[in-house]
Every structure is written in C-alpha cells, then in structure tokens.
Design a protein around this motif. Sequence first.
Motif, PDB file in Angstrom:
ATOM      1  N   GLY A   8      32.906  25.046  35.927  1.00  0.00           N
ATOM      2  CA  GLY A   8      33.588  25.861  36.921  1.00  0.00           C
ATOM      3  C   GLY A   8      33.018  27.269  37.030  1.00  0.00           C
ATOM      4  N   THR A   9      33.555  28.012  37.975  1.00  0.00           N
ATOM      5  CA  THR A   9      33.221  29.429  38.126  1.00  0.00           C
ATOM      6  C   THR A   9      34.384  30.246  37.581  1.00  0.00           C
ATOM      7  OG1 THR A   9      31.862  29.033  40.091  1.00  0.00           O
ATOM      8  CG2 THR A   9      32.682  31.272  39.753  1.00  0.00           C
ATOM      9  N   VAL A  10      34.132  30.942  36.477  1.00  0.00           N
ATOM     10  CA  VAL A  10      35.154  31.801  35.894  1.00  0.00           C
ATOM     11  C   VAL A  10      35.328  33.027  36.781  1.00  0.00           C
ATOM     12  CG1 VAL A  10      35.749  33.257  33.927  1.00  0.00           C
ATOM     13  CG2 VAL A  10      34.707  31.011  33.542  1.00  0.00           C
ATOM     14  N   VAL A  11      36.576  33.309  37.142  1.00  0.00           N
ATOM     15  CA  VAL A  11      36.872  34.484  37.963  1.00  0.00           C
ATOM     16  C   VAL A  11      37.812  35.399  37.193  1.00  0.00           C
ATOM     17  CG1 VAL A  11      37.747  35.353  40.158  1.00  0.00           C
ATOM     18  CG2 VAL A  11      36.646  33.103  40.067  1.00  0.00           C
ATOM     19  N   ASN A  12      37.303  36.570  36.837  1.00  0.00           N
ATOM     20  CA  ASN A  12      38.122  37.630  36.265  1.00  0.00           C
ATOM     21  C   ASN A  12      38.260  38.751  37.284  1.00  0.00           C
ATOM     22  OD1 ASN A  12      38.866  36.634  33.670  1.00  0.00           O
ATOM     23  ND2 ASN A  12      36.793  37.047  32.911  1.00  0.00           N
ATOM     24  N   ALA A  13      39.014  39.773  36.935  1.00  0.00           N
ATOM     25  CA  ALA A  13      39.248  40.865  37.879  1.00  0.00           C
ATOM     26  C   ALA A  13      37.989  41.656  38.181  1.00  0.00           C
ATOM     27  CB  ALA A  13      40.323  41.801  37.336  1.00  0.00           C
ATOM     28  N   ASP A  14      37.002  41.615  37.271  1.00  0.00           N
ATOM     29  CA  ASP A  14      35.800  42.429  37.461  1.00  0.00           C
ATOM     30  C   ASP A  14      34.596  41.650  37.959  1.00  0.00           C
ATOM     31  OD1 ASP A  14      35.558  40.994  35.118  1.00  0.00           O
ATOM     32  OD2 ASP A  14      34.557  42.591  33.996  1.00  0.00           O
ATOM     33  N   ARG A  15      34.554  40.329  37.749  1.00  0.00           N
ATOM     34  CA  ARG A  15      33.374  39.569  38.159  1.00  0.00           C
ATOM     35  C   ARG A  15      33.665  38.080  38.124  1.00  0.00           C
ATOM     36  NH1 ARG A  15      29.402  38.120  33.670  1.00  0.00           N
ATOM     37  NH2 ARG A  15      30.602  38.217  31.742  1.00  0.00           N
ATOM     38  N   ALA A  16      32.763  37.323  38.738  1.00  0.00           N
ATOM     39  CA  ALA A  16      32.823  35.863  38.721  1.00  0.00           C
ATOM     40  C   ALA A  16      31.485  35.342  38.223  1.00  0.00           C
ATOM     41  CB  ALA A  16      33.136  35.312  40.113  1.00  0.00           C
TER      42      ALA A  16
END
Length: 463
Positions: A8-16
């Motif tokens: 998957g593509t990890v999505v955090n508040a600062d980057r993906a």
Amino acid sequence: MTVIIRGGTVVNADRAFRADVLCYGDKIVAVGENLDAPAHATVIDARGQYVMPGGIDTHTHMQLPFMGTVTADDFYTGTAAGLAGGTTTIMDFVIPDPKQSLLEAYHTWRGWARKAAGDYTFHVAVTWWDESVHREMGTLVREHGVNSFKHFMAYKNAIMADDETLVKSFSRALELGAIPTVHAENGELVFQLQRALLEKGIRGPAAHPLSRPPEVEAEAANRAITIAGVLGTPVYIVHVSCAEALDAITRARAGGQRVYGEALAGHLVIDDSVYRSDDLEFARAHVMSPPFRGRHHQDALWHGLQAGNLHTTATDHCTFCAEQKAMGKDDFTRIPNGCGGVEERMAVVWDAGVNSGRLTPSEFVRVTSTNAAQIFNMYPRKGLVAVGADADIVVWDPQGSRTISAKTQYSKGGFNVFEGRTVKGIPTHTLASGKLVFDKGQLCAEEGAGRYIDRPPFATTAA
C-alpha cells in the motif's frame, strides 16, 4: 497477533510513500519496502490502497443521559460502529450534573466505557464552580490522564457555565497544562429566543435553527476567545458551524493567539433545509446544536479546513431513536439534541473533501487524526503510521464506494443524517491495537477490547 500490510501507500500528515507495515501485538514494529514477516502473520493486501492512521473522533456522546433520556448508542455499539468506518479512537465527554463531583462523574463514565470496542478518552465538563472543582481538576490531570475540560456556554438552567466559571476554569487549566474546550452558543440568547418563538405558537422543528442563529454562536466564540486571550490560555472551539464563528477564530489566530477549531462532518455537507421538511419526524431527527446552517456556511467551513484555521473533524455522535425525538413533537425545545456520524465521518470527509480537490490525502489524515492527536497530546502514539505508534490503522480503498443507509449501519438510533449519500472512498480493513476488527465489510469488534488512553498534560505553571 502479527499482521503485515503489503503493497500500500502509507499516508501520514506530512508525506505519502510506498511501504509495507508490520504490526506485532498492539504496536507498529516496522515500516518499509519488502519487509520480512513471520509465516504465521496475517497478510493484508493493500495494493492500490492507502494505509493511514486510524481516525480520531474528537467529539462523541455514548450512553449520554440528556434531556430526559439516554442516547441509543452505548460505548460498545458506538465504538464498534466507529471501527467499521475507520475511526479507532473516540474522545467522549464526562458531564457532571451541577454541584456533582467531577471525580464521581468521571468514575461513572469510566464504568460505562469498559465495554468499548475501540480506544477511548475523555474531556471532562466543568458545569459549576467552587474550590472542590479547582482541586478535582488537578486530580483528573495528575492521576487520571485528563488534559482537556469542556465548557457549555449554552443550556441555561442546566449545565451552562457562566463567565465566572469560564475565567476560573480556564485559569486552572492553564496552571495544569490542560486545554479548555468550549461549546460556543450564548445560552441566555438561545433561552430568550426559544421563549419568544413558543409564545408566537412556532413549536415545530423549523423553530430550532431560528432560536440558534449564527450570531448566537459567534458572540459566544468571540467571548470565549477573548477570555482565553486575556488569560493567556489556548482554547479549542468545538463544532464550529458558521462563518461568523470561524471569522472569530481566524482573527485570533492571525493575531498570534492559540485557538483551535473543530468542524463536524454533518455541518460540512448538510444544510438547514432539513428543518423545513414536511416530514416532521425527518426534521426532528436533524435537531442538534448548533443546527445545520445555510450552504454558504458549509463553504466557509471547508475554507477553514483548507486554510488551517479549523483543525479537526468530528461528529458530535449522539444518537436518539424516533420515539425519543418525538418527546418534542409539541415543543421543539424538548427534542433531544443530537445526530449520529461516527461510522460515516471518514468516508464523508474523504468524498466531499479529497474527491472534490479541497483536501489532499495527507490533509485528510491531518484533519481526521493527526491534528487531534497533537492538540490533545496523544501524538505520536496516535495519528501516525510509524514504528512505535499504536497499531491503529485503516486501509483505504479510494475507488471503493457505498451508499449510506440506516438499514445497513452498525450504529443504533434507526436514522442516518447522511441517508442515501453515495461515498467514494471507504475502508476495507481496520486494525485497532493490532487486531483486525473490520475486514472487507465484516465487523469483528470485541466488547471490552478498547483501552482508556491517558493524555499527559502540557507544560504547566503549577507547583
């Protein structure tokens, strides 16, 4: 339990970024490409999907005694519904009666919450003031992991906090390293407007928004922000529903004041036409405070989220069935205030926000999880997909869709304010404390599995 989320593509508040995520027990233990995993690990195929921190709903009311009745969702059914929608942590409210001990009320709510399926934590309301309240606020912060206190500026003759209570409680919160939160509506104005409408014979649900116009909310927001500014304390305004209240927050922030704002999923997409329906049961079902507003207020709220002047999205989840709402069939002031949404918030905000281009996926994570974790001091335990964080994760299919309906919801109450709305972007899997609790439409929630989350204070001035 060991779980590996692959591809998957990890999505955090600062980057993906593309990565596998390995969870062992209740923690994330590795994030990276092509991770090794034990043969016995549960594998989740996240190819073509996003892997995001579990949602944090900053505003819920489970099992709440209110207006002569009790909400339909208890802590099990409400948190289980949240897990089905990708929300893994709720922030609920302990609301003492006037003159009731804060600690007594807190322990009552803790007892009710033992059945929660997902993690939970509490804001504690300050509904009155004397030296015991001052003392018990300290005990709650130092011994029970409470770092936020709620103040109702509405509900005269019940739980409304007057200006003296606001000043003293805000000052005490600052000493303790806690943050005051505020329900901003001028309770005296609401009371007088309600009386005037009833005297004119206007008794149906259409009177509800007339008794709580935007100016009522704006005045209270301005007053709370001014009091906080004089005292030098941060302040968090819950369920901002109108452009005028947002303007007050925006002005204060532009002047350097630390003010935070919360928007409800319902206020972002539902307008006040619901109160004018000929179907009075439908209209009563939408009675909540502040009420749903005209469409230009929705645009303003989206602009607030985009500009960073609104920081979190919540629901004010407070469900009642039709029979409970009918308590006010002859008097709109007796309609129990509240609507649901803990199950739908994430998908509604994604569909109306990300799919429209208003929010990026990282901004979505920010307003559904990370900002809440940071404002209320749960970060980086919550609100982040990273090594050492809680294994609270939602795997999100941006191409998946569903049509929201009370017939298929897990939440109780028998009504859904988002009824018939088709949303694109839905969870396929939810992990809570490392356990797979929602799997491709199947809810596997366990009563009592939720944990109470301590929230330590921020820097204090108290000895």
